[in-house]
Design a protein around this motif. Structure first.
Motif, PDB file in Angstrom:
ATOM      1  N   ASN A   1       5.909  -8.818  -0.911  1.00 14.82           N
ATOM      2  CA  ASN A   1       6.331  -7.422  -0.749  1.00 14.82           C
ATOM      3  C   ASN A   1       7.395  -7.243   0.334  1.00 14.82           C
ATOM      4  OD1 ASN A   1       4.326  -6.390  -2.676  1.00 14.82           O
ATOM      5  ND2 ASN A   1       2.840  -7.035  -1.128  1.00 14.82           N
ATOM      6  N   LEU A   2       7.815  -8.352   0.931  1.00 17.13           N
ATOM      7  CA  LEU A   2       8.838  -8.306   1.983  1.00 17.13           C
ATOM      8  C   LEU A   2      10.117  -8.990   1.532  1.00 17.13           C
ATOM      9  CD1 LEU A   2       6.550  -9.388   4.983  1.00 17.13           C
ATOM     10  CD2 LEU A   2       6.965  -7.062   4.134  1.00 17.13           C
ATOM     11  N   LYS A   3      10.273  -9.174   0.232  1.00 17.32           N
ATOM     12  CA  LYS A   3      11.361 -10.010  -0.265  1.00 17.32           C
ATOM     13  C   LYS A   3      12.470  -9.245  -0.975  1.00 17.32           C
ATOM     14  CE  LYS A   3       9.074 -14.455  -0.348  1.00 17.32           C
ATOM     15  NZ  LYS A   3       8.734 -15.667  -1.111  1.00 17.32           N
ATOM     16  N   ALA A   4      12.465  -7.913  -0.862  1.00 17.19           N
ATOM     17  CA  ALA A   4      13.538  -7.147  -1.488  1.00 17.19           C
ATOM     18  C   ALA A   4      14.867  -7.438  -0.792  1.00 17.19           C
ATOM     19  CB  ALA A   4      13.228  -5.655  -1.430  1.00 17.19           C
ATOM     20  N   GLU A   5      15.943  -7.239  -1.495  1.00 18.88           N
ATOM     21  CA  GLU A   5      17.265  -7.482  -0.929  1.00 18.88           C
ATOM     22  C   GLU A   5      17.489  -6.601   0.299  1.00 18.88           C
ATOM     23  OE1 GLU A   5      21.958  -7.592  -2.379  1.00 18.88           O
ATOM     24  OE2 GLU A   5      20.364  -7.022  -3.779  1.00 18.88           O
ATOM     25  N   ASN A   6      17.978  -7.222   1.363  1.00 18.73           N
ATOM     26  CA  ASN A   6      18.275  -6.510   2.624  1.00 18.73           C
ATOM     27  C   ASN A   6      17.047  -5.784   3.177  1.00 18.73           C
ATOM     28  OD1 ASN A   6      20.979  -7.337   2.562  1.00 18.73           O
ATOM     29  ND2 ASN A   6      21.600  -5.549   1.375  1.00 18.73           N
ATOM     30  N   PHE A   7      15.863  -6.350   2.965  1.00 13.70           N
ATOM     31  CA  PHE A   7      14.637  -5.667   3.382  1.00 13.70           C
ATOM     32  C   PHE A   7      14.569  -5.501   4.895  1.00 13.70           C
ATOM     33  CE2 PHE A   7      10.142  -5.227   4.394  1.00 13.70           C
ATOM     34  CZ  PHE A   7       9.696  -4.354   3.416  1.00 13.70           C
ATOM     35  N   PHE A   8      15.016  -6.506   5.649  1.00 15.25           N
ATOM     36  CA  PHE A   8      14.939  -6.454   7.102  1.00 15.25           C
ATOM     37  C   PHE A   8      16.274  -5.987   7.682  1.00 15.25           C
ATOM     38  CE2 PHE A   8      11.539  -9.236   5.857  1.00 15.25           C
ATOM     39  CZ  PHE A   8      10.506  -8.894   6.711  1.00 15.25           C
ATOM     40  N   LYS A   9      16.265  -4.797   8.291  1.00 11.14           N
ATOM     41  CA  LYS A   9      17.451  -4.222   8.927  1.00 11.14           C
ATOM     42  C   LYS A   9      17.383  -4.583  10.411  1.00 11.14           C
ATOM     43  CE  LYS A   9      17.906  -1.773   5.032  1.00 11.14           C
ATOM     44  NZ  LYS A   9      18.864  -2.083   3.963  1.00 11.14           N
ATOM     45  N   VAL A  10      18.257  -5.454  10.852  1.00 10.19           N
ATOM     46  CA  VAL A  10      18.099  -6.154  12.128  1.00 10.19           C
ATOM     47  C   VAL A  10      19.068  -5.626  13.184  1.00 10.19           C
ATOM     48  CG1 VAL A  10      18.069  -8.448  13.205  1.00 10.19           C
ATOM     49  CG2 VAL A  10      17.458  -8.197  10.771  1.00 10.19           C
TER      50      VAL A  10
ATOM     51  N   LYS B   1       0.817  -1.223   0.000  1.00 10.77           N
ATOM     52  CA  LYS B   1       0.000   0.000   0.000  1.00 10.77           C
ATOM     53  C   LYS B   1       0.841   1.260   0.000  1.00 10.77           C
ATOM     54  CE  LYS B   1      -3.840  -1.470   2.631  1.00 10.77           C
ATOM     55  NZ  LYS B   1      -4.564  -1.366   3.899  1.00 10.77           N
ATOM     56  N   ILE B   2       1.862   1.284   0.847  1.00 10.73           N
ATOM     57  CA  ILE B   2       2.625   2.520   1.053  1.00 10.73           C
ATOM     58  C   ILE B   2       3.973   2.509   0.338  1.00 10.73           C
ATOM     59  CG2 ILE B   2       1.519   2.871   3.289  1.00 10.73           C
ATOM     60  CD1 ILE B   2       4.141   2.024   4.623  1.00 10.73           C
ATOM     61  N   GLY B   3       4.292   1.408  -0.330  1.00 17.24           N
ATOM     62  CA  GLY B   3       5.580   1.335  -1.016  1.00 17.24           C
ATOM     63  C   GLY B   3       6.753   1.273  -0.066  1.00 17.24           C
ATOM     64  N   ALA B   4       6.612   0.566   1.046  1.00 19.01           N
ATOM     65  CA  ALA B   4       7.711   0.459   2.024  1.00 19.01           C
ATOM     66  C   ALA B   4       8.897  -0.252   1.385  1.00 19.01           C
ATOM     67  CB  ALA B   4       7.249  -0.301   3.258  1.00 19.01           C
ATOM     68  N   THR B   5      10.070   0.310   1.594  1.00 19.76           N
ATOM     69  CA  THR B   5      11.268  -0.251   0.963  1.00 19.76           C
ATOM     70  C   THR B   5      12.127  -1.063   1.922  1.00 19.76           C
ATOM     71  OG1 THR B   5      12.378   1.878   1.347  1.00 19.76           O
ATOM     72  CG2 THR B   5      11.391   1.515  -0.830  1.00 19.76           C
ATOM     73  N   PHE B   6      11.830  -1.006   3.226  1.00 18.71           N
ATOM     74  CA  PHE B   6      12.554  -1.828   4.193  1.00 18.71           C
ATOM     75  C   PHE B   6      11.789  -1.853   5.501  1.00 18.71           C
ATOM     76  CE2 PHE B   6      14.247   2.461   4.642  1.00 18.71           C
ATOM     77  CZ  PHE B   6      14.304   2.658   6.005  1.00 18.71           C
ATOM     78  N   ALA B   7      12.240  -2.714   6.412  1.00 18.08           N
ATOM     79  CA  ALA B   7      11.660  -2.796   7.755  1.00 18.08           C
ATOM     80  C   ALA B   7      12.781  -2.816   8.777  1.00 18.08           C
ATOM     81  CB  ALA B   7      10.816  -4.057   7.892  1.00 18.08           C
ATOM     82  N   LEU B   8      12.605  -2.059   9.851  1.00 23.82           N
ATOM     83  CA  LEU B   8      13.514  -2.138  10.989  1.00 23.82           C
ATOM     84  C   LEU B   8      13.029  -3.258  11.904  1.00 23.82           C
ATOM     85  CD1 LEU B   8      13.814   1.664  11.948  1.00 23.82           C
ATOM     86  CD2 LEU B   8      15.263   0.341  10.389  1.00 23.82           C
ATOM     87  N   ALA B   9      13.905  -4.209  12.218  1.00 23.72           N
ATOM     88  CA  ALA B   9      13.582  -5.304  13.141  1.00 23.72           C
ATOM     89  C   ALA B   9      14.352  -5.056  14.429  1.00 23.72           C
ATOM     90  CB  ALA B   9      13.964  -6.645  12.523  1.00 23.72           C
ATOM     91  N   LEU B  10      13.629  -4.664  15.488  1.00 16.91           N
ATOM     92  CA  LEU B  10      14.267  -4.057  16.652  1.00 16.91           C
ATOM     93  C   LEU B  10      14.550  -5.021  17.801  1.00 16.91           C
ATOM     94  CD1 LEU B  10      12.429  -0.614  16.719  1.00 16.91           C
ATOM     95  CD2 LEU B  10      14.478  -1.307  15.487  1.00 16.91           C
ATOM     96  N   GLY B  11      14.864  -6.258  17.480  1.00 14.95           N
ATOM     97  CA  GLY B  11      15.390  -7.159  18.501  1.00 14.95           C
ATOM     98  C   GLY B  11      14.372  -8.089  19.129  1.00 14.95           C
ATOM     99  N   ASP B  12      14.897  -8.988  19.973  1.00 10.18           N
ATOM    100  CA  ASP B  12      14.161 -10.156  20.463  1.00 10.18           C
ATOM    101  C   ASP B  12      13.631 -10.909  19.254  1.00 10.18           C
ATOM    102  OD1 ASP B  12      14.842  -9.516  23.006  1.00 10.18           O
ATOM    103  OD2 ASP B  12      12.816  -9.117  23.716  1.00 10.18           O
TER     104      ASP B  12
END
Length: 248
Positions: free
Chosen positions: A87-96, A48-59
């Motif tokens: 929509n969650l499969k872009a390279e380096n999408f999850f910044k952990v 919907k919003i064209g998110a280009t990555f996600a921050l994954a903030l631990g645990d």
């Protein structure tokens, strides 16, 4: 777990997702219904919003992190098989980054997993990168707050501690000092229009663990001095937005 949405720029030129405390179960079936429903919602919102990555903030892996190495099956069962939307499969999408539960296990395995998964980006315990839009730049800084503040459970009794508990202290003060020196240097050198800093432990919080005393004392003045736009955190299992009178 909690998911948030964030937009940078007046015309929402950079959109990203934020999630925390998402680490499934420590035994079969290795994930929870809430984790699956949140992953589905993230996939829909990313489109919907064209998110280009996600921050994954631990645990990232309950209860005791990764127990073996970067080939541990938890990566598949708790991460890959759950956050599997297109929509969650872009390279380096999850910044952990790591949380206290991750530090109970082998955090280096989570860092090493970056070389195995195209979507998992966790190059070191703390790191930064810059996102560029048509007319702005945004720098993102990921911290390891367990190194900075110590564990949130008593090492002898296992009792869960509030963030202001005086027993919370860095296990390695030298490593904590090195990370703070790196943070100061990184923020001082930044020319970005927006700066976002993230860590697992909150600075302020009105939820069950409360504020983290050492971060209020040491991290908060650094964020203010360098004009940081916002600080994102996990740890407390609630959604809150705090407007700090120091400008962060």
């Amino acid at each position: 777990m909690v998911m948030g949405l964030f937009a940078v720029g007046a015309s929402a030129q950079l959109n990203f997702l934020v999630m925390g405390d998402w680490g499934g179960l420590p035994g079969p079936i290795w994930s929870t219904p809430a984790e699956h429903s949140t992953a589905d919602a993230m996939n829909q919102e990313a489109a919907k919003i064209g998110a280009t990555f996600a921050l994954a903030l631990g645990d990232n892996f309950y209860e005791n992190g990764i127990k073996t190495d970067e080939h541990d099956s938890r990566f598949k069962h708790t991460f890959e098989d759950v956050f599997d939307g297109g929509n969650l499969k872009a390279e380096n999408f999850f910044k952990v980054l790591a949380g206290n539960h991750d530090h109970y296990g082998n955090v280096s395995a989570q860092i090493a997993y970056s070389a195995i998964s195209d979507r998992w980006h966790f190059p070191s315990l703390y790191y930064s990168w810059v996102e560029t839009g048509p007319d702005f730049t945004a720098e993102f800084v990921q911290l390891d707050t367990v190194t900075l503040s110590g564990d949130s459970s008593d090492p002898i009794t296992g009792e869960e501690m509030l963030g202001t508990d005086p027993r919370m202290a860095p296990a390695d003060p030298i490593a904590a000092g090195e990370q703070y020196a790196w943070l100061n240097a990184t923020l001082a050198a930044s020319t970005a229009d927006f700066i976002f800093v993230s860590g697992h432990f909150p600075v302020w919080s009105v939820c069950e663990h409360g504020p983290t005393g050492s971060l209020v004392t040491t991290l908060k003045p650094i964020l203010e001095a360098h004009g940081v736009s916002a600080y994102f955190a996990g740890h407390d299992h609630c959604e809150e937005h705090i407007d700090d009178n120091g400008g962060v």
